[in-house]
Scaffold this active site. Structure first.
Site, mmCIF file in Angstrom:
data_model
loop_
_atom_site.group_PDB
_atom_site.id
_atom_site.type_symbol
_atom_site.label_atom_id
_atom_site.label_comp_id
_atom_site.label_asym_id
_atom_site.label_seq_id
_atom_site.Cartn_x
_atom_site.Cartn_y
_atom_site.Cartn_z
ATOM 1 N N HIS A 136 -55.012 102.295 -76.200
ATOM 2 C CA HIS A 136 -55.225 100.923 -76.683
ATOM 3 C C HIS A 136 -55.787 100.017 -75.585
ATOM 4 O O HIS A 136 -55.699 98.795 -75.695
ATOM 5 C CB HIS A 136 -53.912 100.348 -77.226
ATOM 6 C CG HIS A 136 -53.370 101.131 -78.378
ATOM 7 N ND1 HIS A 136 -53.968 101.133 -79.620
ATOM 8 C CD2 HIS A 136 -52.313 101.969 -78.477
ATOM 9 C CE1 HIS A 136 -53.291 101.931 -80.436
ATOM 10 N NE2 HIS A 136 -52.276 102.451 -79.759
ATOM 11 N N GLU A 192 -45.372 98.693 -53.932
ATOM 12 C CA GLU A 192 -44.586 98.082 -52.860
ATOM 13 C C GLU A 192 -44.856 98.717 -51.512
ATOM 14 O O GLU A 192 -44.965 98.033 -50.498
ATOM 15 C CB GLU A 192 -43.082 98.290 -53.140
ATOM 16 C CG GLU A 192 -42.514 97.472 -54.233
ATOM 17 C CD GLU A 192 -41.031 97.781 -54.400
ATOM 18 O OE1 GLU A 192 -40.223 96.933 -54.049
ATOM 19 O OE2 GLU A 192 -40.687 98.887 -54.876
ATOM 20 N N GLU A 219 -41.386 102.585 -62.899
ATOM 21 C CA GLU A 219 -40.731 102.596 -61.590
ATOM 22 C C GLU A 219 -41.630 103.291 -60.550
ATOM 23 O O GLU A 219 -41.738 102.825 -59.407
ATOM 24 C CB GLU A 219 -39.366 103.292 -61.712
ATOM 25 C CG GLU A 219 -38.589 103.468 -60.431
ATOM 26 C CD GLU A 219 -38.251 102.175 -59.690
ATOM 27 O OE1 GLU A 219 -38.507 101.082 -60.215
ATOM 28 O OE2 GLU A 219 -37.769 102.280 -58.552
ATOM 29 N N ASN A 237 -30.654 79.702 -45.675
ATOM 30 C CA ASN A 237 -31.173 80.691 -46.614
ATOM 31 C C ASN A 237 -31.074 80.064 -47.998
ATOM 32 O O ASN A 237 -29.977 79.725 -48.441
ATOM 33 C CB ASN A 237 -30.312 81.963 -46.517
ATOM 34 C CG ASN A 237 -30.579 82.939 -47.647
ATOM 35 O OD1 ASN A 237 -31.665 82.943 -48.219
ATOM 36 N ND2 ASN A 237 -29.603 83.760 -47.975
ATOM 37 N N GLY A 238 -32.216 79.866 -48.646
ATOM 38 C CA GLY A 238 -32.199 79.251 -49.978
ATOM 39 C C GLY A 238 -33.350 78.268 -50.118
ATOM 40 O O GLY A 238 -34.279 78.276 -49.316
ATOM 41 N N LYS A 276 -42.938 101.431 -57.167
ATOM 42 C CA LYS A 276 -42.671 101.978 -55.829
ATOM 43 C C LYS A 276 -43.983 102.103 -55.060
ATOM 44 O O LYS A 276 -44.061 101.738 -53.890
ATOM 45 C CB LYS A 276 -42.027 103.368 -55.882
ATOM 46 C CG LYS A 276 -40.571 103.470 -56.222
ATOM 47 C CD LYS A 276 -39.606 102.966 -55.202
ATOM 48 C CE LYS A 276 -39.328 101.510 -55.387
ATOM 49 N NZ LYS A 276 -38.291 101.121 -56.317
ATOM 50 N N TRP A 326 -37.748 84.863 -44.814
ATOM 51 C CA TRP A 326 -38.724 85.196 -45.849
ATOM 52 C C TRP A 326 -39.239 83.849 -46.325
ATOM 53 O O TRP A 326 -38.496 83.065 -46.927
ATOM 54 C CB TRP A 326 -38.051 85.973 -46.982
ATOM 55 C CG TRP A 326 -39.013 86.466 -48.005
ATOM 56 C CD1 TRP A 326 -39.770 87.606 -47.948
ATOM 57 C CD2 TRP A 326 -39.345 85.837 -49.246
ATOM 58 N NE1 TRP A 326 -40.534 87.720 -49.074
ATOM 59 C CE2 TRP A 326 -40.311 86.651 -49.888
ATOM 60 C CE3 TRP A 326 -38.940 84.658 -49.881
ATOM 61 C CZ2 TRP A 326 -40.855 86.340 -51.128
ATOM 62 C CZ3 TRP A 326 -39.490 84.348 -51.122
ATOM 63 C CH2 TRP A 326 -40.429 85.178 -51.733
ATOM 64 N N ARG A 368 -33.962 91.574 -45.255
ATOM 65 C CA ARG A 368 -33.936 90.392 -46.124
ATOM 66 C C ARG A 368 -35.147 89.494 -45.944
ATOM 67 O O ARG A 368 -35.341 88.534 -46.693
ATOM 68 C CB ARG A 368 -32.669 89.581 -45.851
ATOM 69 C CG ARG A 368 -31.388 90.331 -46.126
ATOM 70 C CD ARG A 368 -30.189 89.487 -45.771
ATOM 71 N NE ARG A 368 -30.055 88.368 -46.662
ATOM 72 C CZ ARG A 368 -29.362 88.376 -47.788
ATOM 73 N NH1 ARG A 368 -28.736 89.470 -48.155
ATOM 74 N NH2 ARG A 368 -29.287 87.316 -48.536
ATOM 75 N N LYS A 390 -35.628 92.233 -49.400
ATOM 76 C CA LYS A 390 -34.587 92.730 -50.275
ATOM 77 C C LYS A 390 -33.695 91.546 -50.602
ATOM 78 O O LYS A 390 -33.673 90.569 -49.860
ATOM 79 C CB LYS A 390 -33.792 93.808 -49.538
ATOM 80 C CG LYS A 390 -33.226 94.818 -50.478
ATOM 81 C CD LYS A 390 -32.814 96.057 -49.783
ATOM 82 C CE LYS A 390 -32.255 97.033 -50.766
ATOM 83 N NZ LYS A 390 -33.281 97.660 -51.593
ATOM 84 N N CYS A 414 -34.101 85.942 -46.493
ATOM 85 C CA CYS A 414 -33.627 85.293 -45.280
ATOM 86 C C CYS A 414 -32.245 85.849 -44.948
ATOM 87 O O CYS A 414 -31.376 85.943 -45.811
ATOM 88 C CB CYS A 414 -33.532 83.773 -45.366
ATOM 89 S SG CYS A 414 -35.108 82.974 -45.606
HETATM 90 C C1 F6R Z 1 -37.980 97.297 -55.942
HETATM 91 C C2 F6R Z 1 -36.914 96.380 -55.644
HETATM 92 C C3 F6R Z 1 -36.821 95.113 -56.410
HETATM 93 C C4 F6R Z 1 -35.374 94.894 -56.861
HETATM 94 C C5 F6R Z 1 -35.226 93.510 -57.526
HETATM 95 C C6 F6R Z 1 -33.825 93.300 -58.049
HETATM 96 O O1 F6R Z 1 -37.959 98.418 -55.111
HETATM 97 O O2 F6R Z 1 -36.103 96.635 -54.784
HETATM 98 O O3 F6R Z 1 -37.688 95.105 -57.501
HETATM 99 O O4 F6R Z 1 -35.028 95.914 -57.744
HETATM 100 O O5 F6R Z 1 -35.535 92.516 -56.601
HETATM 101 O O6 F6R Z 1 -32.893 93.370 -57.024
HETATM 102 P P1 F6R Z 1 -31.358 93.594 -57.305
HETATM 103 O O7 F6R Z 1 -31.206 94.935 -57.901
HETATM 104 O O8 F6R Z 1 -30.718 93.495 -55.949
HETATM 105 O O9 F6R Z 1 -30.909 92.507 -58.235
#
Ligand code: F6R
Length: 612
Positions: free
Chosen positions: A508, A492, A485, A100-101, A489, A74, A27, A607, A2
């Site tokens: 395994h 996502e 990772e 937001n929260g 990626k 969000w 966000r 994010k 948010c």
């Molecule tokens: C993946 C991604 C998320 C963040 C996670 C932690 O591409 O962006 O998995 O890595 O939400 O976020 P931060 O680093 O902001 O604490």
């Protein structure tokens, strides 16, 4: 998670709020809305979907006002819909609020209000909090500020709220606990936002509001108070950020821009710190706390998502170079399982945003138990940076694409320097290896440039495999977290199911998945596990799996076995993840792009995850 924006001053509020929402859309983008206050009337426009849809819906509407608040959502409580979109209005229509929260005890408060005759138009906790504030204001015949203060003392959870009232024609009242709030100080005007990106083009002077503070914001006045109604002195910070850093700069997507920025962001991260000529690594946060690191019985790394993957690589680095045991923890699990923390334990918190609620709350409780907290954070002035006893910024610049790319490599660069510095000071890393690794690290930006110079092969591979239903990513040693990772990626950005696994664990269980339809991505650069991973590739080929490999330039063995290869320049195995992750970032980007998906705003994601 948010985004919120507010403006009060002489200008038209709507364009400022709308532009701010577009900047904060990373966000959350389930719905968005604005509330505009003009002539003692509040007008609310809100719409399910992205900010562009709100903009469309507001065409032809009365948007004239000098005070406004806006929200991009969000969803937590209530599905994404027009009805659940913020801002919400109180039952009387006198107040409008964005939030937001999460208010955790909202069901109890809702029941109390319902028994008093309140009806709710949405399923949100926000509308409950707003009517709770209104109810207190009416019953106590007090000011809005006082009602808010009383309400917040009963509320359990996290919030950043902005509130406007018909009878306070110039004022935005804001409050925060757990969710971020920045106030920009202009000349006779104020800007409010979840981060500085909506503010930067108007002013560089900002105040980061602290938890349990209330801000009463008028065009030419900013008053900060605590919940005890005592005035606080606003601490004005100068933003060190340029507008260009938060724009796409000619790229189609922020994600692509941020992948391509990595040579310069890593260079910025190393600059002034990594000094191979004098065999020095300058990191004040480590320098001043070297005893804590050298004497630590163990180091715990706490993070989420991509940052957690960076933590896994740090585990290899610190154990190898510093000979200190390391535990890498998901922040969400760490917090709730009542971990054993001793005074003198060192906790490294890794976070791009510095606002991730799971990480923040985990750190708060560890700090209370006496742990020393070292933050590896990208967002300057963020909550985790401020909560840490010491730290090192990654200096990757604002990361806007929802999928983390340049922040990850920034985290790795910082963690590598930390491990080298501590290991050398402790005497567990030889001078020769220290010098050689510093030299290798310095060359990384140029080597990433080589990978990025021609991405046509990766584009071809992305096109070839974009319709696969599943992917497996495998790696060993330092490249195991890179495999994790790569899988994250791809999930996502392309919505393709992908799993990351240690390559040796494949036999395994996951090997049962392998058939001619399963692309298996091996992160197989030349390192001490190389011979083993060659065997693992053969095991997959023997079962007709499709092998895609990230291999070291000049390698002839892996290319002889794999269906497709993405080359990276040679590097020491401890440094190699900075290179081997780049083709995987590009692969995900292009698969998502060729599937026609919005790579900067993948579905359901946001994010800065500021809810637990
Ligand atoms: C993946 C991604 C998320 C963040 C996670 C932690 O591409 O962006 O998995 O890595 O939400 O976020 P931060 O680093 O902001 O604490």
């Amino acid at each position: 998670m948010c985004g919120i924006v507010g403006y009060t001053g002489p200008r038209e509020a709507y364009p400022i709020v709308l532009k701010g929402l577009k900047r904060l859309e990373y966000r959350g983008y389930d719905s968005s809305g604005v509330a505009l206050l003009n002539n003692k009337q509040i007008k609310v426009y809100k719409k399910k979907g992205k900010v562009a849809e709100l903009e469309e819906a507001a065409i032809g509407q009365d948007i004239h006002a000098n005070i406004g608040i806006g929200h991009t959502r969000w969803a937590t409580h209530g599905e994404p819909s027009d009805r659940n979109a913020h801002p919400h209005q109180s039952q009387s229509g006198e107040l409008a609020m964005i939030h937001n929260g999460i208010i955790e005890n909202y069901t109890q408060i809702k029941k109390e209000l319902e028994s008093k005759g309140y009806h709710f138009k949405s399923d949100t906790d926000t509308e409950v909090l707003l009517n709770f504030i209104e109810d207190i204001k009416i019953n106590n015949n007090c000011s809005l500020e006082e009602a808010l203060r009383i309400a917040l003392k009963r509320v359990v959870g996290a919030y950043c709220i902005l509130l406007i009232a018909k009878d306070e024609p110039e004022t935005i009242i804001a409050a925060r606990k757990g969710s971020p709030l920045v106030i920009g100080i202009g000349k006779g005007e104020h800007f409010l936002a979840s981060d500085a990106s909506p503010i930067i083009e108007y002013t560089k002077e900002v105040v980061y509001v602290n938890d349990y503070e209330i801000a009463i914001v008028k065009p030419d006045e900013l008053i900060l108070k605590n919940l005890g109604n005592e005035k606080q002195t606003p601490f004005i910070t100068k933003l060190d950020m340029e507008l260009a850093a938060i724009e796409k700069g000619g790229y189609d997507h922020f994600m692509l821009k941020e992948i391509h920025e990595q040579p310069s962001t890593i260079h910025d991260c190393l600059r002034g710190r990594l000094l191979p000529q004098s065999l020095q690594i300058m990191m004040g946060g480590i320098e001043n706390n070297m005893e804590a690191f050298i004497n630590a019985n163990r180091i715990m790394i706490v993070a989420c998502g991509t940052s957690w993957h960076a933590g896994l690589i740090a585990e290899y680095l610190i154990e190898e170079f510093c000979r200190i045991p390391v535990e890498v923890e998901y922040a969400s699990e760490f917090r709730y399982r009542n971990p054993v923390i001793h005074r003198g334990d060192v906790i490294i918190a890794i976070s791009q945003s510095g606002e991730t609620a799971d990480t923040l709350v985990a750190l708060e409780s560890a700090k209370e138990k006496g742990a020393f907290i070292f933050g590896v954070v990208n967002a300057v002035g963020s909550s985790i940076a401020r909560l840490s006893h010491a730290g090192a910024y990654t200096h990757s610049g604002p990361e806007i694409g929802v999928a983390s790319t340049k922040a990850f490599t920034g985290q790795l660069a910082v963690l590598m320097m930390m491990a080298l510095k501590i290991g050398y000071a402790k005497g567990t890393l030889s001078k020769d290896r220290y010098a050689q690794l510093m030299h290798d690290l310095e060359l990384i930006p140029e080597k990433i440039k080589e990978i990025l110079a021609d991405t046509s092969n990766i584009q071809r591979i992305a096109e070839k495999y974009k319709d696969a239903a599943d992917f497996l990513f495998l790696g060993r040693g330092y490249n195991f977290p890179v495999a994790l990772e790569g899988a994250l990626k791809l999930k996502e950005i392309s919505y393709i199911h992908a799993e990351g696994y240690p390559a040796a664990e494949m036999k395994h269980g996951p090997i049962a998945l392998v058939d001619e339809n399963l692309p298996v991505v091996f992160v197989a650069t030349k390192d001490s596990y190389y011979e083993k991973i060659v065997s693992n590739v053969q095991e997959i080929k023997a079962r007709k799996g499709k092998v895609l490999a990230v291999a070291t330039a000049g390698d002839e063995v892996i290319p002889g076995m794999a269906d497709d290869v993405m080359f990276v320049p040679d590097a020491d195995e401890a440094i190699a993840p900075l290179l081997s992750v780049v083709p995987l970032q590009l692969l995900s980007y292009y698969v998502g792009l060729y599937k026609g998906l919005d790579v900067d705003k993948p579905r359901n994601l946001a994010k800065s995850v500021t809810v637990e």
